[in-house]
Design an enzyme around this catalytic site. Structure first.
Site, PDB file in Angstrom:
ATOM      1  N   LYS A  35       0.850  -1.206   0.000  1.00  0.00           N
ATOM      2  CA  LYS A  35       0.000   0.000   0.000  1.00  0.00           C
ATOM      3  C   LYS A  35       0.883   1.253   0.000  1.00  0.00           C
ATOM      4  CE  LYS A  35      -0.237  -0.214   5.058  1.00  0.00           C
ATOM      5  NZ  LYS A  35      -1.080  -0.513   6.245  1.00  0.00           N
ATOM      6  N   TYR A  86      15.169  30.145   6.602  1.00  0.00           N
ATOM      7  CA  TYR A  86      14.057  30.938   7.133  1.00  0.00           C
ATOM      8  C   TYR A  86      14.084  31.037   8.656  1.00  0.00           C
ATOM      9  CZ  TYR A  86      11.971  30.381   2.493  1.00  0.00           C
ATOM     10  OH  TYR A  86      11.725  30.403   1.149  1.00  0.00           O
TER      11      TYR A  86
HETATM   12  C1  LIG Z   1      -0.336  -1.588   6.843  1.00  0.00           C
HETATM   13  C2  LIG Z   1      -0.961  -2.846   7.299  1.00  0.00           C
HETATM   14  C3  LIG Z   1      -0.192  -4.001   7.510  1.00  0.00           C
HETATM   15  C4  LIG Z   1       1.313  -4.013   7.448  1.00  0.00           C
HETATM   16  O1  LIG Z   1       1.812  -3.459   8.644  1.00  0.00           O
HETATM   17  P1  LIG Z   1       3.386  -3.443   8.928  1.00  0.00           P
HETATM   18  O2  LIG Z   1       3.501  -3.057  10.355  1.00  0.00           O
HETATM   19  O3  LIG Z   1       3.953  -2.427   8.008  1.00  0.00           O
HETATM   20  O4  LIG Z   1       3.863  -4.805   8.639  1.00  0.00           O
HETATM   21  C5  LIG Z   1      -0.852  -5.170   7.825  1.00  0.00           C
HETATM   22  N1  LIG Z   1      -2.186  -5.199   7.936  1.00  0.00           N
HETATM   23  C6  LIG Z   1      -2.957  -4.104   7.776  1.00  0.00           C
HETATM   24  C7  LIG Z   1      -4.412  -4.208   7.945  1.00  0.00           C
HETATM   25  C8  LIG Z   1      -2.377  -2.890   7.468  1.00  0.00           C
HETATM   26  O5  LIG Z   1      -3.141  -1.808   7.308  1.00  0.00           O
END
Ligand SMILES: *Cc1c(COP(=O)(O)O)cnc(C)c1O
Length: 388
Positions: free
Chosen positions: A44, A280
């Site tokens: 993702k 800045y």
């Molecule tokens: C993002 C996510 C994961 C992966 O989590 P990590 O800690 O990066 O391994 C697994 N399950 C769900 C539902 C997630 O949203």
């Protein structure tokens, strides 16, 4: 990388080098840690900023059985990605009413369902598509975020899913949940969620659900809680070689290797007198005559402004610290009188074994977690894939 490719890369303003050999090795490490379970590579958010398509291809080549995304749009894009086996399973879990359910069913995605409204939309999409939807029922075992509450709600959802399955409108392919505190090994919520998960799975199975996969483990649970592995583990951050529990162990401690190296070419090196304000708000003033290096990356590229006066950068073999504020497109480092050539490499983070800082160092400098550091690297930074 070939010498010519390396030379071309060096002329880029900045680059996020993505080491796909490291990613493949991480997949193998994780598979060995959860030998009885299938592995879902979570890609993702554009593969946590690493590039979803290339990372998905590398992960599957190294033995990942499933791909996971948050949104259906991300999952549909993966299904259309060249170079992935047509039958690789892809699951997505973050749905809102009116989402692309029919496209998802037609693309053979596994869709997560947390409540009755979602089940109805999945069923309707299956009716229209003329093929059963692959549905995974999500249980809230204690996270208090997505997922169906235990008790009456779960009984209602399971019952309705079984009715739709009997009509061959859906196939319940999975029962699943997500941890709240897996990054705190030994936290009592972990054991409580496992107990609740087993109860909710047992209930559904007693009613007649026959899931292909039951799963709850994310990266920290995969690394530290073997009893949470069930049939499948969903690993995200560990795939990219970052420790989800830096207090417990570094990537190397878990046999993982960071995949992303973020660097930029110095845009300017110049001499300035002592007492010169920098960037800045003049939050930094040169303590004496010195040289300044201009790093052409800023918060629009995902460099956290919270790391102003704190983020570490390796230049010419030495650690330097961001001098003053990080701006939208650039920040400055005090080079202490050294005179690297313009174009010299400033490495913000990488695996750490060539002396450079790590994403975890930046997370600490910005008061956040390394997940956020890599995920936020912006689209203006080209990803350069090596060891494909
Ligand atoms: C993002 C996510 C994961 C992966 O989590 P990590 O800690 O990066 O391994 C697994 N399950 C769900 C539902 C997630 O949203």
């Amino acid at each position: 990388m070939s010498e010519r490719a390396a030379a071309r890369t060096a002329t880029l303003r900045a680059r996020a080098e993505i080491d796909l050999a490291a990613l493949r090795a991480n997949v193998r490490t994780l598979r060995a840690l959860a030998p009885g379970a299938a592995l879902m590579a979570v890609v993702k958010a554009d593969g946590y900023g690493h590039g979803a398509a290339a990372c998905a291809r590398a992960a599957v080549a190294a033995g990942a059985d499933w791909l996971g995304t948050a949104t259906p749009q991300e999952a549909l894009a993966l299904r259309a990605t060249a170079g992935l086996p047509a039958d690789v399973r892809i699951m997505c879990w973050l749905w809102t009413p009116g989402g692309p359910w029919r496209e998802a069913v037609e693309a053979d995605l596994d869709v997560s369902v947390s409540g009755m409204w979602a089940l109805r939309e999945a069923v309707e999409a299956a009716r229209q598509a003329g093929v059963p939807a692959r549905v995974q029922l999500k249980a809230d075992t204690g996270l208090g975020r997505g997922g169906c509450q235990p008790g009456e709600d779960w009984a209602g959802l399971v019952g309705e899913a079984l009715r739709a399955e009997a009509e061959r409108l859906i196939r319940v392919t999975g029962l699943w949940s997500h941890f709240a505190c897996a990054d705190e090994p030994g936290h009592p919520a972990n054991a409580a969620q496992l107990t609740r998960f087993r109860e909710m799975v047992t209930y559904a199975e007693e009613q007649g659900v026959r899931p292909e996969v039951r799963h709850i483990a994310n990266s920290p649970a995969t690394l530290t809680l073997p009893e949470s592995h069930f049939d499948l583990v969903r690993t995200g951050i560990a795939l990219y070689g970052i420790s989800p529990i830096p207090e417990v162990g570094s990537p190397a401690d878990f046999g993982l290797r960071p995949v992303m190296t973020l660097s930029a070419s110095l845009a300017l090196v110049k001499h300035v007198p002592g007492g010169h304000g920098v960037s800045y708000g003049h939050r930094y003033t040169t303590p004496g005559e010195t040289t300044l290096g201009l790093v052409p990356l800023g918060y629009a590229d995902g460099i956290p402004r919270h790391a102003s006066s704190a983020g570490p950068v390796l230049v010419d073999g030495k650690w330097r610290t961001v001098a003053g504020r990080i701006a939208m497109d650039q920040f400055v480092v005090d080079l202490g009188g050294d005179e690297p050539e313009p174009g010299a490499q400033a490495v913000l983070f990488g695996p750490g074994d060539r002396g450079e800082p790590t994403a975890e160092d930046w997370a600490q400098a910005a008061g956040t977690i390394a997940y956020e550091i890599v995920t936020r690297i912006g689209t203006r930074v080209p990803r350069v894939y090596v060891n494909e």
